[in-house]
Design a protein around this motif. Structure first.
Motif, PDB file in Angstrom:
ATOM      1  N   LEU A 263     -16.857  49.956  37.588  1.00 20.58           N
ATOM      2  CA  LEU A 263     -18.462  49.755  37.456  1.00 20.58           C
ATOM      3  C   LEU A 263     -18.989  49.633  38.911  1.00 20.58           C
ATOM      4  N   VAL A 264     -18.608  49.126  39.726  1.00 18.89           N
ATOM      5  CA  VAL A 264     -18.879  49.199  41.069  1.00 18.89           C
ATOM      6  C   VAL A 264     -18.855  50.343  41.902  1.00 18.89           C
ATOM      7  N   GLU A 265     -17.750  51.134  41.446  1.00 19.42           N
ATOM      8  CA  GLU A 265     -17.660  52.304  42.054  1.00 19.42           C
ATOM      9  C   GLU A 265     -18.864  53.445  41.535  1.00 19.42           C
ATOM     10  N   TYR A 266     -19.247  53.234  40.346  1.00 21.68           N
ATOM     11  CA  TYR A 266     -20.110  54.176  39.657  1.00 21.68           C
ATOM     12  C   TYR A 266     -21.575  53.869  40.460  1.00 21.68           C
ATOM     13  N   ALA A 267     -21.586  52.486  40.391  1.00 25.48           N
ATOM     14  CA  ALA A 267     -22.881  51.972  41.264  1.00 25.48           C
ATOM     15  C   ALA A 267     -23.096  52.365  42.741  1.00 25.48           C
ATOM     16  N   ASN A 268     -21.963  52.270  43.277  1.00 25.60           N
ATOM     17  CA  ASN A 268     -21.926  52.855  44.572  1.00 25.60           C
ATOM     18  C   ASN A 268     -22.250  54.391  44.545  1.00 25.60           C
ATOM     19  N   ASP A 269     -21.479  55.149  43.751  1.00 22.95           N
ATOM     20  CA  ASP A 269     -21.817  56.492  43.734  1.00 22.95           C
ATOM     21  C   ASP A 269     -23.269  56.946  43.631  1.00 22.95           C
ATOM     22  N   LEU A 270     -23.963  55.868  42.705  1.00 19.70           N
ATOM     23  CA  LEU A 270     -25.418  56.436  42.617  1.00 19.70           C
ATOM     24  C   LEU A 270     -26.349  55.677  43.710  1.00 19.70           C
ATOM     25  N   GLY A 271     -25.732  55.079  44.737  1.00 22.28           N
ATOM     26  CA  GLY A 271     -26.495  54.648  45.786  1.00 22.28           C
ATOM     27  C   GLY A 271     -27.236  53.345  45.461  1.00 22.28           C
ATOM     28  N   LEU A 272     -26.735  52.555  44.536  1.00 25.12           N
ATOM     29  CA  LEU A 272     -27.260  51.369  44.486  1.00 25.12           C
ATOM     30  C   LEU A 272     -26.763  50.024  45.468  1.00 25.12           C
ATOM     31  N   ASP A 273     -27.982  49.193  45.295  1.00 20.56           N
ATOM     32  CA  ASP A 273     -27.587  48.179  46.391  1.00 20.56           C
ATOM     33  C   ASP A 273     -26.530  47.231  45.659  1.00 20.56           C
ATOM     34  N   ILE A 274     -25.410  47.292  46.160  1.00 19.81           N
ATOM     35  CA  ILE A 274     -24.116  46.706  45.581  1.00 19.81           C
ATOM     36  C   ILE A 274     -24.209  45.415  45.673  1.00 19.81           C
ATOM     37  N   PRO A 275     -24.476  44.650  46.503  1.00 21.00           N
ATOM     38  CA  PRO A 275     -24.721  43.032  46.449  1.00 21.00           C
ATOM     39  C   PRO A 275     -25.689  42.651  45.336  1.00 21.00           C
ATOM     40  N   GLN A 276     -26.867  43.302  45.297  1.00 18.99           N
ATOM     41  CA  GLN A 276     -27.587  42.900  44.043  1.00 18.99           C
ATOM     42  C   GLN A 276     -26.961  43.264  42.810  1.00 18.99           C
ATOM     43  N   PHE A 277     -26.428  44.370  42.750  1.00 13.41           N
ATOM     44  CA  PHE A 277     -25.827  44.628  41.534  1.00 13.41           C
ATOM     45  C   PHE A 277     -24.773  43.755  40.952  1.00 13.41           C
ATOM     46  N   LEU A 278     -23.860  43.307  41.920  1.00 12.71           N
ATOM     47  CA  LEU A 278     -22.842  42.518  41.711  1.00 12.71           C
ATOM     48  C   LEU A 278     -23.556  41.144  41.580  1.00 12.71           C
ATOM     49  N   LYS A 279     -24.337  40.765  41.856  1.00 11.16           N
ATOM     50  CA  LYS A 279     -25.078  39.268  41.578  1.00 11.16           C
ATOM     51  C   LYS A 279     -25.551  39.194  40.275  1.00 11.16           C
ATOM     52  N   GLU A 280     -26.361  40.517  39.954  1.00 15.27           N
ATOM     53  CA  GLU A 280     -26.629  40.578  38.434  1.00 15.27           C
ATOM     54  C   GLU A 280     -25.777  40.500  37.464  1.00 15.27           C
ATOM     55  N   LEU A 281     -24.567  41.165  37.788  1.00 15.95           N
ATOM     56  CA  LEU A 281     -23.574  41.197  36.832  1.00 15.95           C
ATOM     57  C   LEU A 281     -22.839  39.566  36.797  1.00 15.95           C
ATOM     58  N   SER A 282     -22.676  39.300  37.992  1.00 16.62           N
ATOM     59  CA  SER A 282     -22.000  37.711  37.904  1.00 16.62           C
ATOM     60  C   SER A 282     -22.866  36.714  37.284  1.00 16.62           C
TER      61      SER A 282
END
Length: 185
Positions: A115-134
């Motif tokens: 999921l993190v790999e896909y988010a990275n491939d889409l150019g998402l803000d990974i710290p924000q993405f991880l924060k929202e998931l956690s």
């Protein structure tokens, strides 16, 4: 009688709060309850995308509105709800449909690292993405979709509603196209 109606009608009407492609004023509004880890949901989504392209070419952009609602079946698909959360976290960064398509395309690989790999491939803000998931920021939104499905008798995925009526025929191109055309008239 009322129970039968609940199983054949969409009780929570489409709204601007839904994830949609098209406009709510379209002649045909197709609502899909799906699960990112369910191969049938992926197959039906691919079928719908093909039909959607064909209909827009022949009938115009305002003919079909496609709405996706989450219905992760966690009892048989342990990664489905997390994948739905990833789609919602991507949505918070304006990338719902790209993540949605990615999740269906890679539904055998929905563990956290992917999921993190896909988010990275889409150019998402990974710290924000991880924060929202956690912090499970989007769980309530997903649970609202699940609840709306249960109110309308959804028990499995995929489940489709065309103009508020449950589609109960086979999921093949010819029959689904006929149903979409018949309800628009």
């Amino acid at each position: 009688m009322n129970d039968e109606r609940n199983r054949s009608s969409l009780l929570v009407p489409p709204s601007t709060q839904d994830w949609m492609q098209g406009v709510l004023s379209a002649k045909v509004v197709l609502v899909m309850y799906g699960d990112y880890q369910d191969f049938r949901s992926a197959d039906v989504y691919k079928l719908i995308k093909g039909i959607e392209r064909e209909l827009s070419a022949f009938s115009g952009e305002d003919y079909l509105c496609f709405i996706f609602r989450h219905f992760p079946q966690t009892q048989i698909h342990p990664n489905a709800k997390r994948a739905a959360q990833a789609a919602e976290a991507a949505a918070a960064q304006g990338q719902f449909w790209l993540m949605h398509d990615t999740l269906f395309a890679h539904q055998q690989k929905l563990e956290n690292g992917y999921l993190v790999e896909y988010a990275n491939d889409l150019g998402l803000d990974i710290p924000q993405f991880l924060k929202e998931l956690s912090k499970q920021v989007h769980v309530d939104r997903i649970n609202e979709d699940i609840e709306s499905g249960m109110q309308s008798g959804v028990t499995a995925t995929p489940t489709l509603f065309i103009n508020g009526i449950r589609y109960s025929d086979r999921y093949n191109r010819t029959r689904l196209m006929a149903a979409l055309s018949n309800l628009a008239n």
